[in-house]
Design a protein around this motif. Structure first.
Motif, PDB file in Angstrom:
ATOM      1  N   LEU A  21       0.821  -1.209   0.000  1.00  0.00           N
ATOM      2  CA  LEU A  21       0.000   0.000   0.000  1.00  0.00           C
ATOM      3  C   LEU A  21       0.857   1.261   0.000  1.00  0.00           C
ATOM      4  CD1 LEU A  21      -2.896  -0.999   2.436  1.00  0.00           C
ATOM      5  CD2 LEU A  21      -2.902  -0.949  -0.074  1.00  0.00           C
ATOM      6  N   ILE A  22       1.975   1.227   0.696  1.00  0.00           N
ATOM      7  CA  ILE A  22       2.888   2.375   0.674  1.00  0.00           C
ATOM      8  C   ILE A  22       3.442   2.581  -0.735  1.00  0.00           C
ATOM      9  CG2 ILE A  22       5.122   3.225   1.496  1.00  0.00           C
ATOM     10  CD1 ILE A  22       4.483   1.854   4.180  1.00  0.00           C
ATOM     11  N   GLN A  23       3.780   1.472  -1.385  1.00  0.00           N
ATOM     12  CA  GLN A  23       4.334   1.551  -2.748  1.00  0.00           C
ATOM     13  C   GLN A  23       3.354   2.170  -3.736  1.00  0.00           C
ATOM     14  OE1 GLN A  23       5.675  -2.325  -3.939  1.00  0.00           O
ATOM     15  NE2 GLN A  23       7.358  -2.369  -2.470  1.00  0.00           N
ATOM     16  N   VAL A  24       2.046   1.932  -3.525  1.00  0.00           N
ATOM     17  CA  VAL A  24       1.062   2.468  -4.474  1.00  0.00           C
ATOM     18  C   VAL A  24       0.478   3.801  -4.010  1.00  0.00           C
ATOM     19  CG1 VAL A  24       0.490   0.208  -5.409  1.00  0.00           C
ATOM     20  CG2 VAL A  24      -0.825   1.078  -3.455  1.00  0.00           C
ATOM     21  N   GLY A  25       1.073   4.409  -2.949  1.00  0.00           N
ATOM     22  CA  GLY A  25       0.747   5.790  -2.626  1.00  0.00           C
ATOM     23  C   GLY A  25      -0.093   6.053  -1.403  1.00  0.00           C
ATOM     24  N   TYR A  26      -0.347   5.016  -0.592  1.00  0.00           N
ATOM     25  CA  TYR A  26      -1.122   5.225   0.631  1.00  0.00           C
ATOM     26  C   TYR A  26      -0.197   5.511   1.810  1.00  0.00           C
ATOM     27  CZ  TYR A  26      -5.227   3.317  -1.775  1.00  0.00           C
ATOM     28  OH  TYR A  26      -6.257   3.104  -2.652  1.00  0.00           O
ATOM     29  N   SER A  27      -0.740   6.199   2.802  1.00  0.00           N
ATOM     30  CA  SER A  27      -0.077   6.359   4.087  1.00  0.00           C
ATOM     31  C   SER A  27      -0.740   5.373   5.043  1.00  0.00           C
ATOM     32  CB  SER A  27      -0.250   7.786   4.597  1.00  0.00           C
ATOM     33  OG  SER A  27       0.299   7.929   5.892  1.00  0.00           O
ATOM     34  N   VAL A  28       0.060   4.622   5.804  1.00  0.00           N
ATOM     35  CA  VAL A  28      -0.464   3.519   6.597  1.00  0.00           C
ATOM     36  C   VAL A  28      -0.182   3.719   8.086  1.00  0.00           C
ATOM     37  CG1 VAL A  28      -0.416   1.026   6.972  1.00  0.00           C
ATOM     38  CG2 VAL A  28      -0.149   1.936   4.658  1.00  0.00           C
ATOM     39  N   HIS A  29      -1.220   3.612   8.895  1.00  0.00           N
ATOM     40  CA  HIS A  29      -1.100   3.567  10.348  1.00  0.00           C
ATOM     41  C   HIS A  29      -1.279   2.115  10.777  1.00  0.00           C
ATOM     42  CE1 HIS A  29      -2.362   8.063  11.075  1.00  0.00           C
ATOM     43  NE2 HIS A  29      -1.306   7.931  10.286  1.00  0.00           N
ATOM     44  N   VAL A  30      -0.351   1.608  11.561  1.00  0.00           N
ATOM     45  CA  VAL A  30      -0.370   0.206  11.975  1.00  0.00           C
ATOM     46  C   VAL A  30      -0.566   0.098  13.476  1.00  0.00           C
ATOM     47  CG1 VAL A  30       0.922  -1.972  12.029  1.00  0.00           C
ATOM     48  CG2 VAL A  30       1.154  -0.433  10.066  1.00  0.00           C
ATOM     49  N   LEU A  31      -1.587  -0.641  13.893  1.00  0.00           N
ATOM     50  CA  LEU A  31      -1.811  -0.893  15.310  1.00  0.00           C
ATOM     51  C   LEU A  31      -0.972  -2.080  15.759  1.00  0.00           C
ATOM     52  CD1 LEU A  31      -5.687  -0.523  15.646  1.00  0.00           C
ATOM     53  CD2 LEU A  31      -3.917   1.122  16.305  1.00  0.00           C
ATOM     54  N   THR A  32      -0.258  -1.911  16.866  1.00  0.00           N
ATOM     55  CA  THR A  32       0.580  -2.987  17.378  1.00  0.00           C
ATOM     56  C   THR A  32       0.647  -2.902  18.900  1.00  0.00           C
ATOM     57  OG1 THR A  32       2.818  -3.953  17.333  1.00  0.00           O
ATOM     58  CG2 THR A  32       2.642  -1.573  17.052  1.00  0.00           C
ATOM     59  N   ARG A  33       0.878  -4.025  19.536  1.00  0.00           N
ATOM     60  CA  ARG A  33       0.986  -4.031  20.998  1.00  0.00           C
ATOM     61  C   ARG A  33       2.267  -3.342  21.459  1.00  0.00           C
ATOM     62  NH1 ARG A  33      -0.101 -10.348  21.857  1.00  0.00           N
ATOM     63  NH2 ARG A  33       1.051 -10.318  19.891  1.00  0.00           N
ATOM     64  N   LYS A  34       3.321  -3.426  20.635  1.00  0.00           N
ATOM     65  CA  LYS A  34       4.605  -2.827  20.998  1.00  0.00           C
ATOM     66  C   LYS A  34       5.083  -1.921  19.873  1.00  0.00           C
ATOM     67  CE  LYS A  34       5.963  -6.750  23.891  1.00  0.00           C
ATOM     68  NZ  LYS A  34       6.973  -7.815  24.122  1.00  0.00           N
ATOM     69  N   PRO A  35       4.672  -0.674  19.897  1.00  0.00           N
ATOM     70  CA  PRO A  35       5.059   0.249  18.816  1.00  0.00           C
ATOM     71  C   PRO A  35       6.566   0.365  18.664  1.00  0.00           C
ATOM     72  CG  PRO A  35       3.369   1.219  20.202  1.00  0.00           C
ATOM     73  CD  PRO A  35       3.846  -0.016  20.906  1.00  0.00           C
ATOM     74  N   SER A  36       7.020   0.361  17.434  1.00  0.00           N
ATOM     75  CA  SER A  36       8.442   0.520  17.152  1.00  0.00           C
ATOM     76  C   SER A  36       8.730   1.979  16.842  1.00  0.00           C
ATOM     77  CB  SER A  36       8.836  -0.348  15.957  1.00  0.00           C
ATOM     78  OG  SER A  36      10.143  -0.037  15.514  1.00  0.00           O
ATOM     79  N   GLU A  37       9.885   2.423  17.279  1.00  0.00           N
ATOM     80  CA  GLU A  37      10.293   3.785  16.956  1.00  0.00           C
ATOM     81  C   GLU A  37      10.860   3.863  15.539  1.00  0.00           C
ATOM     82  OE1 GLU A  37      13.020   5.107  19.898  1.00  0.00           O
ATOM     83  OE2 GLU A  37      11.574   5.041  21.545  1.00  0.00           O
ATOM     84  N   ASN A  38      11.092   2.709  14.954  1.00  0.00           N
ATOM     85  CA  ASN A  38      11.668   2.671  13.604  1.00  0.00           C
ATOM     86  C   ASN A  38      10.570   2.785  12.550  1.00  0.00           C
ATOM     87  OD1 ASN A  38      14.268   2.231  14.681  1.00  0.00           O
ATOM     88  ND2 ASN A  38      13.848   0.054  14.883  1.00  0.00           N
ATOM     89  N   THR A  39       9.946   3.930  12.489  1.00  0.00           N
ATOM     90  CA  THR A  39       8.924   4.144  11.475  1.00  0.00           C
ATOM     91  C   THR A  39       9.586   4.341  10.115  1.00  0.00           C
ATOM     92  OG1 THR A  39       8.943   6.512  11.944  1.00  0.00           O
ATOM     93  CG2 THR A  39       7.320   5.176  13.119  1.00  0.00           C
ATOM     94  N   HIS A  40       8.836   4.014   9.084  1.00  0.00           N
ATOM     95  CA  HIS A  40       9.341   4.149   7.725  1.00  0.00           C
ATOM     96  C   HIS A  40       8.510   5.193   6.984  1.00  0.00           C
ATOM     97  CE1 HIS A  40      11.679   0.537   8.506  1.00  0.00           C
ATOM     98  NE2 HIS A  40      10.561  -0.031   8.938  1.00  0.00           N
ATOM     99  N   SER A  41       9.020   5.628   5.878  1.00  0.00           N
ATOM    100  CA  SER A  41       8.295   6.606   5.078  1.00  0.00           C
ATOM    101  C   SER A  41       6.924   6.044   4.701  1.00  0.00           C
ATOM    102  CB  SER A  41       9.088   6.930   3.813  1.00  0.00           C
ATOM    103  OG  SER A  41       8.375   7.819   2.992  1.00  0.00           O
ATOM    104  N   GLY A  42       5.887   6.799   5.018  1.00  0.00           N
ATOM    105  CA  GLY A  42       4.536   6.367   4.683  1.00  0.00           C
ATOM    106  C   GLY A  42       3.880   5.490   5.725  1.00  0.00           C
ATOM    107  N   MET A  43       4.570   5.191   6.847  1.00  0.00           N
ATOM    108  CA  MET A  43       4.013   4.294   7.848  1.00  0.00           C
ATOM    109  C   MET A  43       4.310   4.795   9.253  1.00  0.00           C
ATOM    110  SD  MET A  43       4.834   0.263   8.601  1.00  0.00           S
ATOM    111  CE  MET A  43       6.532   0.634   9.027  1.00  0.00           C
ATOM    112  N   LYS A  44       3.320   4.657  10.140  1.00  0.00           N
ATOM    113  CA  LYS A  44       3.494   4.978  11.554  1.00  0.00           C
ATOM    114  C   LYS A  44       2.869   3.877  12.396  1.00  0.00           C
ATOM    115  CE  LYS A  44       3.495  10.051  11.214  1.00  0.00           C
ATOM    116  NZ  LYS A  44       2.807  11.294  11.661  1.00  0.00           N
ATOM    117  N   TYR A  45       3.531   3.546  13.517  1.00  0.00           N
ATOM    118  CA  TYR A  45       2.997   2.567  14.462  1.00  0.00           C
ATOM    119  C   TYR A  45       2.235   3.276  15.581  1.00  0.00           C
ATOM    120  CZ  TYR A  45       6.105  -1.005  12.474  1.00  0.00           C
ATOM    121  OH  TYR A  45       6.731  -1.893  11.638  1.00  0.00           O
TER     122      TYR A  45
END
Length: 303
Positions: A21-45
């Motif tokens: 989804l990031i490759q085709v132009g979406y911004s993605v929010h990901v729910l996780t029990r242990k958020p990582s500080e290593n976010t990538h372009s187009g994605m946030k935990y």
């Protein structure tokens, strides 16, 4: 950039879907029990906790679509009474919590795409070809899928278009059944089990990614869709073609049913039973499969 919230985005399918989804132009929010500080372009935990009934409300900022992929791995252990409860609660509780947050905070969610499985129709082998209108089965797998889907359908009451994908076995290189059986096939070991005549509804990971992308841009899609490839194959077919994709053949017999039953108990039905499932509904809506035969899919992933 359109934002999508993914619950269960760290599993096998989830990792690939986030990347796609990031490759085709979406911004993605990901729910996780242990958020990582290593976010990538187009994605946030963002953190969530089912036991504490908590979701970081910032996860919904700018989001109008939710993709739900949550659920404990159904094949990770024997189906004890405790395990059965975990399998159900991990699917239902996550959707209930998402529904609660959307309702209580009056969030404008336009669409939710939630997971289910072809296990909805029951774990048995017949010559029937099941469609989305077929009846729910009467075993544990069917029950899980039924309550899973009912939990997702709550979102319709909030005006969100609800799409449920009943997935077959997902064929991809670094996870699922392929990752488990390919190393054996490379050694020339027959990976078929039981009679081998049970059908194996499947879908390539690549086509599944494209299906999500397709659904995201359809304004009038809602309801239940089978996410399975057009080609109907048996377990014997799969084992033979998997071996051949590595230039191997095998004269070894299938793994006997009784061994799987001893090892896995009731869970063995997932491997020993299977029927054909139709994908006509999603194709009639306009979706086209690319890795539409198991030969093409296994060749694609064996390279």
């Amino acid at each position: 950039m359109k934002k999508i919230l993914i619950a269960g985005g760290t599993g096998f399918v989830g990792r690939h879907l986030v990347s796609h989804l990031i490759q085709v132009g979406y911004s993605v929010h990901v729910l996780t029990r242990k958020p990582s500080e290593n976010t990538h372009s187009g994605m946030k935990y963002f953190q969530w906790d089912l036991k504490k009934r908590y979701i970081d409300i910032n996860a919904f900022e700018g989001v109008d679509t939710i993709i739900n992929l949550t659920g404990e791995n159904i094949s990770a252990g024997r189906w004890t009474s405790e395990r059965r409860l975990e399998l159900i609660e991990s699917r239902v509780s996550s959707l209930d919590l998402l529904y609660h947050y959307v309702k209580e905070h009056t969030l404008k969610i336009e669409k939710i795409i939630s997971s289910s499985a072809v296990g909805y129709y029951g774990a048995y082998t017949t010559e029937t070809i099941f469609s989305e209108e077929s009846e729910n089965g009467n075993d544990f797998l069917a029950h899980i899928c039924k309550v899973w889907e009912q939990a997702a359908q709550q979102f319709e009451s909030l005006g969100a278009k609800t799409i449920i994908l009943r997935k077959g076995i997902v064929i991809g290189k670094d996870g699922g059944i392929y990752a488990k059986l390919a190393p054996l096939a490379k050694l020339g070991i027959n990976v078929s089990v039981g009679s081998g005549k049970q059908y194996m509804p499947w879908v390539s990971l690549r086509d599944l990614m494209m299906m999500y992308e397709f659904i995201l841009v359809q304004n009038d899609i809602r309801g239940v869709y089978n996410a399975v490839a057009p080609q109907h194959i048996t377990m014997n077919d799969f084992a033979y073609i998997l071996l051949r994709s590595f230039g191997k053949t095998s004269f070894l017999p299938n793994v006997p049913s009784f061994i799987l039953k001893l090892l896995y108990g009731e869970m063995s039905v997932m491997l020993l039973q299977g029927s054909r499932v139709s994908n006509a509904k999603i194709r009639n809506f306009g979706f086209k499969f690319h890795l539409d035969t198991i030969e093409r899919s296994l060749t694609y992933y064996s390279v």
